[in-house]
Design a protein around this motif. Sequence first.
Motif, PDB file in Angstrom:
ATOM      1  N   UNK A  43      10.408 -45.552 -25.728  1.00 23.15           N
ATOM      2  CA  UNK A  43       9.001 -45.960 -25.654  1.00 23.15           C
ATOM      3  C   UNK A  43       8.469 -45.805 -24.234  1.00 23.15           C
ATOM      4  N   UNK A  44       7.158 -45.634 -24.124  1.00 16.75           N
ATOM      5  CA  UNK A  44       6.513 -45.572 -22.820  1.00 16.75           C
ATOM      6  C   UNK A  44       6.347 -46.971 -22.241  1.00 16.75           C
ATOM      7  N   UNK A  45       6.466 -47.072 -20.914  1.00 16.01           N
ATOM      8  CA  UNK A  45       6.211 -48.304 -20.178  1.00 16.01           C
ATOM      9  C   UNK A  45       5.254 -47.994 -19.034  1.00 16.01           C
ATOM     10  N   UNK A  46       4.432 -48.969 -18.688  1.00 18.04           N
ATOM     11  CA  UNK A  46       3.489 -48.815 -17.593  1.00 18.04           C
ATOM     12  C   UNK A  46       4.248 -48.988 -16.277  1.00 18.04           C
ATOM     13  N   UNK A  47       4.128 -48.024 -15.384  1.00 13.79           N
ATOM     14  CA  UNK A  47       4.795 -48.048 -14.087  1.00 13.79           C
ATOM     15  C   UNK A  47       3.798 -48.504 -13.034  1.00 13.79           C
ATOM     16  N   UNK A  48       4.134 -49.593 -12.326  1.00 13.69           N
ATOM     17  CA  UNK A  48       3.247 -50.116 -11.280  1.00 13.69           C
ATOM     18  C   UNK A  48       4.020 -50.219  -9.968  1.00 13.69           C
ATOM     19  N   UNK A  49       3.297 -50.051  -8.858  1.00 15.86           N
ATOM     20  CA  UNK A  49       3.891 -50.191  -7.531  1.00 15.86           C
ATOM     21  C   UNK A  49       3.032 -51.159  -6.740  1.00 15.86           C
ATOM     22  N   UNK A  50       3.645 -52.241  -6.283  1.00 17.99           N
ATOM     23  CA  UNK A  50       2.908 -53.255  -5.536  1.00 17.99           C
ATOM     24  C   UNK A  50       3.866 -53.935  -4.552  1.00 17.99           C
ATOM     25  N   UNK A  51       3.395 -54.118  -3.330  1.00 22.39           N
ATOM     26  CA  UNK A  51       4.197 -54.764  -2.280  1.00 22.39           C
ATOM     27  C   UNK A  51       5.559 -54.105  -2.088  1.00 22.39           C
ATOM     28  N   UNK A  57       6.109 -52.424 -17.309  1.00 21.47           N
ATOM     29  CA  UNK A  57       5.612 -53.376 -18.295  1.00 21.47           C
ATOM     30  C   UNK A  57       5.156 -52.612 -19.535  1.00 21.47           C
ATOM     31  N   UNK A  58       4.926 -53.343 -20.602  1.00 20.86           N
ATOM     32  CA  UNK A  58       4.427 -52.725 -21.825  1.00 20.86           C
ATOM     33  C   UNK A  58       2.998 -52.253 -21.571  1.00 20.86           C
ATOM     34  N   UNK A  59       2.673 -50.998 -21.890  1.00 24.10           N
ATOM     35  CA  UNK A  59       1.310 -50.497 -21.662  1.00 24.10           C
ATOM     36  C   UNK A  59       0.277 -51.295 -22.453  1.00 24.10           C
ATOM     37  N   UNK A  60      -0.878 -51.517 -21.856  1.00 23.93           N
ATOM     38  CA  UNK A  60      -1.942 -52.250 -22.519  1.00 23.93           C
ATOM     39  C   UNK A  60      -2.421 -51.530 -23.763  1.00 23.93           C
ATOM     40  N   UNK A  61      -2.315 -50.192 -23.774  1.00 25.65           N
ATOM     41  CA  UNK A  61      -2.837 -49.402 -24.885  1.00 25.65           C
ATOM     42  C   UNK A  61      -1.833 -49.254 -26.012  1.00 25.65           C
ATOM     43  N   UNK A  62      -0.619 -49.792 -25.878  1.00 25.45           N
ATOM     44  CA  UNK A  62       0.405 -49.620 -26.913  1.00 25.45           C
ATOM     45  C   UNK A  62      -0.100 -50.143 -28.261  1.00 25.45           C
ATOM     46  N   UNK A  63      -0.829 -51.245 -28.241  1.00 22.64           N
ATOM     47  CA  UNK A  63      -1.323 -51.820 -29.487  1.00 22.64           C
ATOM     48  C   UNK A  63      -2.369 -50.919 -30.161  1.00 22.64           C
TER      49      UNK A  63
END
Length: 66
Positions: A43-51, A57-63
Amino acid sequence: SERHTELYVADGAIELMMKEVGDSKVQRWLRCVKMRGENIDTHFYCLMHENGKFTLSIPLMRSMGY
Protein backbone atom coordinates in the motif's frame (compact mmCIF):
# COMPACT_ATOMS: atom_id res chain seq x y z
CA SER A 1 9.31 -4.01 -21.69
CA GLU A 2 12.73 -3.06 -20.36
CA ARG A 3 11.27 -1.54 -17.17
CA HIS A 4 9.55 -4.82 -16.25
CA THR A 5 12.75 -6.78 -16.89
CA GLU A 6 14.69 -4.50 -14.52
CA LEU A 7 12.03 -4.91 -11.82
CA TYR A 8 12.10 -8.69 -12.26
CA VAL A 9 15.85 -8.97 -11.67
CA ALA A 10 15.93 -6.45 -8.79
CA ASP A 11 15.92 -7.67 -5.19
CA GLY A 12 13.74 -4.74 -4.15
CA ALA A 13 11.96 -1.71 -5.53
CA ILE A 14 10.24 1.34 -4.07
CA GLU A 15 7.95 3.79 -5.83
CA LEU A 16 7.66 7.48 -5.02
CA MET A 17 4.68 9.39 -6.40
CA MET A 18 3.34 12.92 -5.99
CA LYS A 19 -0.45 13.29 -5.56
CA GLU A 20 -2.40 16.55 -5.65
CA VAL A 21 -4.59 17.07 -2.59
CA GLY A 22 -7.15 19.80 -3.07
CA ASP A 23 -6.27 22.87 -5.10
CA SER A 24 -2.83 23.72 -3.73
CA LYS A 25 -1.30 20.85 -1.75
CA VAL A 26 0.86 17.97 -2.94
CA GLN A 27 1.60 14.82 -0.95
CA ARG A 28 4.54 12.53 -1.60
CA TRP A 29 3.45 8.90 -1.51
CA LEU A 30 5.85 6.00 -1.05
CA ARG A 31 5.39 2.25 -1.31
CA CYS A 32 7.53 -0.84 -1.44
CA VAL A 33 6.70 -2.59 -4.71
CA LYS A 34 8.99 -5.57 -4.21
CA MET A 35 11.35 -7.02 -1.63
CA ARG A 36 12.65 -10.45 -2.58
CA GLY A 37 11.93 -13.14 -0.01
CA GLU A 38 9.63 -10.98 2.12
CA ASN A 39 5.87 -10.73 2.56
CA ILE A 40 5.47 -6.95 2.23
CA ASP A 41 2.71 -4.37 2.46
CA THR A 42 2.41 -2.78 -1.00
CA HIS A 43 0.00 0.00 0.00
CA PHE A 44 0.99 3.63 -0.48
CA TYR A 45 1.96 5.74 2.55
CA CYS A 46 2.33 9.50 2.80
CA LEU A 47 6.00 10.47 3.18
CA MET A 48 6.65 13.60 5.26
CA HIS A 49 9.88 15.34 6.30
CA GLU A 50 9.87 17.64 9.30
CA ASN A 51 12.58 18.72 11.76
CA GLY A 52 15.16 16.55 10.01
CA LYS A 53 13.10 13.34 10.28
CA PHE A 54 11.07 11.32 7.79
CA THR A 55 7.72 9.82 8.80
CA LEU A 56 5.14 7.69 7.02
CA SER A 57 1.40 7.88 7.52
CA ILE A 58 -1.75 6.65 5.84
CA PRO A 59 -2.55 8.98 2.91
CA LEU A 60 -5.55 11.24 3.45
CA MET A 61 -6.91 10.24 0.03
CA ARG A 62 -6.81 6.47 0.73
CA SER A 63 -10.47 6.54 1.77
CA MET A 64 -11.26 7.95 -1.69
CA GLY A 65 -10.04 4.77 -3.44
CA TYR A 66 -6.45 5.78 -4.24
